[in-house]
Design an enzyme around this catalytic site. Structure first.
Site, short mmCIF file in Angstrom:
data_model
loop_
_atom_site.label_atom_id
_atom_site.label_comp_id
_atom_site.label_asym_id
_atom_site.label_seq_id
_atom_site.Cartn_x
_atom_site.Cartn_y
_atom_site.Cartn_z
N SER A 10 0.86 -1.19 0.00
CA SER A 10 0.00 0.00 0.00
C SER A 10 0.89 1.23 0.00
O SER A 10 2.02 1.19 0.47
CB SER A 10 -0.88 0.03 1.25
OG SER A 10 -0.10 0.39 2.39
N ASP A 11 0.38 2.33 -0.55
CA ASP A 11 1.08 3.58 -0.28
C ASP A 11 0.87 3.86 1.21
O ASP A 11 -0.04 3.29 1.84
CB ASP A 11 0.59 4.73 -1.15
CG ASP A 11 1.63 5.86 -1.21
OD1 ASP A 11 2.54 5.87 -0.35
OD2 ASP A 11 1.54 6.73 -2.09
N TRP A 12 1.68 4.72 1.75
CA TRP A 12 1.70 4.88 3.21
C TRP A 12 0.39 5.49 3.73
O TRP A 12 0.11 6.66 3.53
CB TRP A 12 2.92 5.70 3.60
CG TRP A 12 4.12 4.86 3.92
CD1 TRP A 12 4.88 4.95 5.06
CD2 TRP A 12 4.69 3.79 3.16
NE1 TRP A 12 5.87 4.00 5.04
CE2 TRP A 12 5.79 3.28 3.90
CE3 TRP A 12 4.39 3.18 1.95
CZ2 TRP A 12 6.57 2.21 3.45
CZ3 TRP A 12 5.16 2.12 1.50
CH2 TRP A 12 6.23 1.65 2.25
N GLY A 13 -0.41 4.66 4.35
CA GLY A 13 -1.72 5.12 4.81
C GLY A 13 -2.77 5.00 3.72
O GLY A 13 -3.89 5.48 3.88
N GLY A 14 -2.44 4.35 2.62
CA GLY A 14 -3.36 4.25 1.48
C GLY A 14 -4.42 3.17 1.64
O GLY A 14 -5.37 3.12 0.88
#
Ligand code: BGC
Length: 753
Positions: A265-269
């Site tokens: 995932s993108d960070w916090g995505g």
């Protein structure tokens, strides 16, 4: 009996080898087994809790392994152009290491501007070695989102506006990184083309546009480059967040393309547990220290793929099939990287890496215009006046997650002083832009404060240029907010800090002004006709100054080509309405909606099809020498091949384009021969031309080379969304051979039946 002897021998031999291989311990620890054998052996040994633990972060950049079994943690690092300095375990603050200053390579817009696959391999290898030395398993890059708008704050991290160019350039990068036992993580998948409201915007894009413009580079990275990791993007597509987007991850990436690596995932995505479980997210990383849902004693247990996943597994809402798939993919990543069968040690800050950074930065530098002031001539004892903030501002720091701490950064001014030891090289600032010198607590140690008024700065600059032998203005953008920077877009492509007025005034005072624009995206240049020479530099990394000086002095003959169009203004581009950019809010819809109404008409596809004049076209770049083209030929002027075909069969080569290129000037140099196709009239609307091949070739002064470019059948295809397949239209095509998308030197007719 005789015929069974060899079989018996083979069975015994296999048994013996297996025994010997077993002697060292379990199969998954035995590096002589294949990755798949090791995954199959390791998976059943893991408990459910251990599998779930592996699917989410334990710190800002790491996720757990299985200590009980000797399976190591997974460590990630940004980013596309250097190894990020270490941050604290659970904070974005610097960890304060004193040995994490990396080699900063040029930003990827510069790499794309080299139009040179060898440079991309060199880049990938070098950064992969740095990542391995720093014990990183996943490199969070390269970024290959298409420059749909010049305003996108992250264009500098990407590879331009053309899917073919980006696809060709990403493959060697990925291979080079992965040679080092480091997974390249191609990002941000997909249709993530702006920073404005990046976590709240739904990209509405039709299938033809998706398949023709926004997916090809990712597909090339996965299928041709063999990328081991892909990062989901923050935005939504089809109304679903991309880090757990069924269509993108399951149907296309893992389905159509057969991707066997790990989706990060993108960070916090990651925004939804059930979707993350079901729709192909394998590894969840985050941004907030307190976990995604507020504070808890152990915040990482709040992540979607942590305790909420365990709860669903224990009450039957989630099954083990998806979990086993995720765990297998993470194990595969570990066996490909930190537990790879080949030892990789990597290297860090080696002289070779700095040399590579310099070479790539110089090769990507684009000579946009030259009335004769370049290469620079400064007599011994003469005066070279360098103006502008970007001559001295160190810009390896900044820009968001690609922020780097480097061992050193050579500024253009320092490099020019070095290049002309017998001249007086003097500097004046001419304007004050951004005086900040640190980002995320990485400090360049410079003091850029300047109390002078704009009028004073300009008059000091004007005083300095009198009686100069040469004057170079070095300005452009920087990595501040609303410039080339993550999380904000630009508001315009007009140069900030009043630089246009400064350049106009200088152009009146200096007979042959040389302007260097440093940026990672296009800027407008209303003064272009009034200056003698214009050079497009980029964020060149540690060796940025040397690389620029190499080109300005002629030590390196420029051979970079623009990876995106420089329009005259944003208004000339294809994004005309708010619904196209930056998106609108609609009744009853939670997220912002952004409509890709321009379809496939992105970048030069738009300008060329609509006959809109641009400042500098896609593919443009000059040299200190000149090249002529002659004797262009197609291997066949008529071929059969119209009709449908699945994507896989498109790789068979049907045509070769051949052309004689002569270096007609006085310098050895490199030319980028570009091949575009123009569709037959009528039928489905298509761009006036599309890049389908290129070759960079170095030719000595006075010599001639024959350049060949292959055109597979897929080069002529378009995506038929209704039938969900690629199709080649019959008719009279034209193959265009040129030195840029507008400087077409030869046109060859081609009949496709
Ligand atoms: C960026 C990614 C980056 C990640 C980790 C995110 O905000 O979008 O590109 O890799 O942070 O730093």
């Amino acid at each position: 009996m005789k015929k069974y002897v060899p079989i018996l021998a083979a069975v015994l031999l296999t048994a013996c080898t297996t025994q010997v291989r077993h002697a060292g311990g379990p199969v998954y620890l035995d590096r002589s087994y294949s990755v798949e054998e090791r995954v199959a052996d390791a998976l059943p040994r893991l408990t459910t809790e251990e599998k779930v633990a592996m699917t989410h972060a334990q710190s800002k950049f790491s996720s757990p392994g299985v200590p009980r079994l000797g399976i190591p943690e997974v460590w990630c690092t940004d980013g596309p152009h250097g190894i990020r300095p270490e941050v604290l375990w659970d904070e974005w603050d610097q960890a304060g290491w004193t040995n994490d200053s990396c080699t900063a390579f040029p930003a990827l817009s510069c790499l794309a501007a080299t139009w040179d696959r060898d440079m991309s391999l060199l880049f990938g290898r070098s950064i992969g070695q740095e990542a391995r030395y720093r014990k990183k398993d996943i490199l969070l890059g390269p970024g290959i989102n298409i420059a749909r708008t010049p305003l996108n704050g992250r264009n500098f991290e990407y590879m331009g506006e053309d899917p073919f160019l980006a696809g060709q350039m990403v493959v060697p990068y990925v291979r080079g990184v992965q040679e080092n036992g480091v997974a390249a993580c191609v990002k941000h998948f997909a249709v993530n083309n702006q920073e404005t409201r990046r976590t709240a915007t739904n990209s509405v894009v039709d299938d033809r546009t998706l398949y023709e413009i926004y997916l090809p580079a990712f597909k090339a990275a996965v299928k041709d480059g063999g990328a081991w990791a892909v990062m989901g993007s923050y935005n939504l597509y089809n109304g679903q967040f991309n880090c757990h987007n069924k269509r993108l991850l399951l149907d296309i990436l893992k389905g159509e393309w057969g991707f066997d690596g790990v989706v990060v995932s993108d960070w916090g995505g990651c925004r939804d547990t059930d979707e993350a479980i079901a729709n192909g997210l394998d590894l969840e990383y985050g941004t907030w220290t307190n976990g995604l849902r507020g504070a808890a004693s152990d915040s990482y247990r709040n992540y979607h793929l942590a305790d909420p996943y365990l709860e669903r597994l224990s009450d039957g809402r989630a099954g083990t099939k998806e979990l086993d798939d995720k765990a297998s993919r993470i194990l595969r990543t570990i066996f490909r990287t930190s537990m790879s069968s080949e030892p990789h040690w990597g290297s860090f800050n080696s002289p070779e890496h700095y040399e590579a950074a310099r070479k790539i930065a110089a090769a990507g530098t684009v000579l946009l215009k030259n009335g004769g002031a370049l290469p620079l001539k400064v007599p011994d004892g003469g005066r070279l006046v360098v103006l502008g903030e970007n001559a001295v501002k160190k810009m390896v720091v900044g820009g968001g997650s690609s922020n780097l701490k480097t061992k050193y950064e050579i500024t253009p001014l320092e490099a020019l002083q070095e290049a002309f030891p017998n001249a007086s090289v003097e500097w004046e600032r001419a304007y004050v832009g951004d005086t900040s010198t640190s980002y995320n607590k990485v400090d360049t140690g410079q003091d850029l404060s300047d109390p002078r008024s704009p009028e004073q700065l300009l008059s000091d600059a004007l005083a300095k240029v009198r009686r100069a032998d040469a004057v170079v203005f070095i300005g452009g953008l920087n990595k501040s907010a609303n410039q080339d920077n993550e999380s904000t877009d630009k508001l315009d492509i007009v140069l900030p800090y009043g630089q246009d007025e400064v350049i106009e005034t200088l152009a009146e005072a200096v007979p042959s002004l040389i302007v260097v624009n440093i940026s990672g995206s296009p800027v407008a240049m209303p003064w272009a006709d009034k200056v003698d020479a214009i050079v497009q530099g980029w964020y060149g990394g540690s060796e940025t100054g040397h690389a620029l000086a190499d080109v300005l002095t002629g030590a390196v003959n420029p051979s970079g080509r623009l990876p995106f169009t420089f329009p005259r203004s944003v208004a000339d581009g294809p994004l005309k309405t708010e619904r196209q950019y930056p998106g609108i809010q609609e009744e009853g819809k939670k997220w912002w909606q952004e409509y890709y109404d321009e379809g496939v008409f992105v970048g030069y596809r738009w300008y060329a099809s609509k006959d809109i004049p641009v400042l500098f076209p896609f593919g443009h770049g000059l040299s200190y020498t000149s090249f002529s083209y002659a004797d262009a030929r197609l291997s066949k002027s008529s071929v059969t091949g119209a009709g449908n075909f699945d994507t896989e069969s498109g790789s068979e080569i049907v045509l070769t384009v051949d052309v004689k290129v002569s270096n007609t000037g006085g310098y050895d140099g490199a030319e980028v021969v570009q091949v575009y196709i123009a569709p037959p009239a009528g039928g489905v609307e298509r761009p006036a031309k599309e890049l389908r091949g290129f070759e960079k070739v170095t030719i000595k002064a006075g010599e001639t080379a024959r350049v060949s470019v292959s055109l597979p059948r897929s080069a002529f295809s378009r995506f038929d969304a209704q039938a969900h397949r690629w199709v080649v239209d019959p008719g009279s095509w034209t193959v265009l051979i040129g030195s840029s998308s507008e400087d077409i030197r030869c046109s060859l007719p081609l009949e496709i039946r």
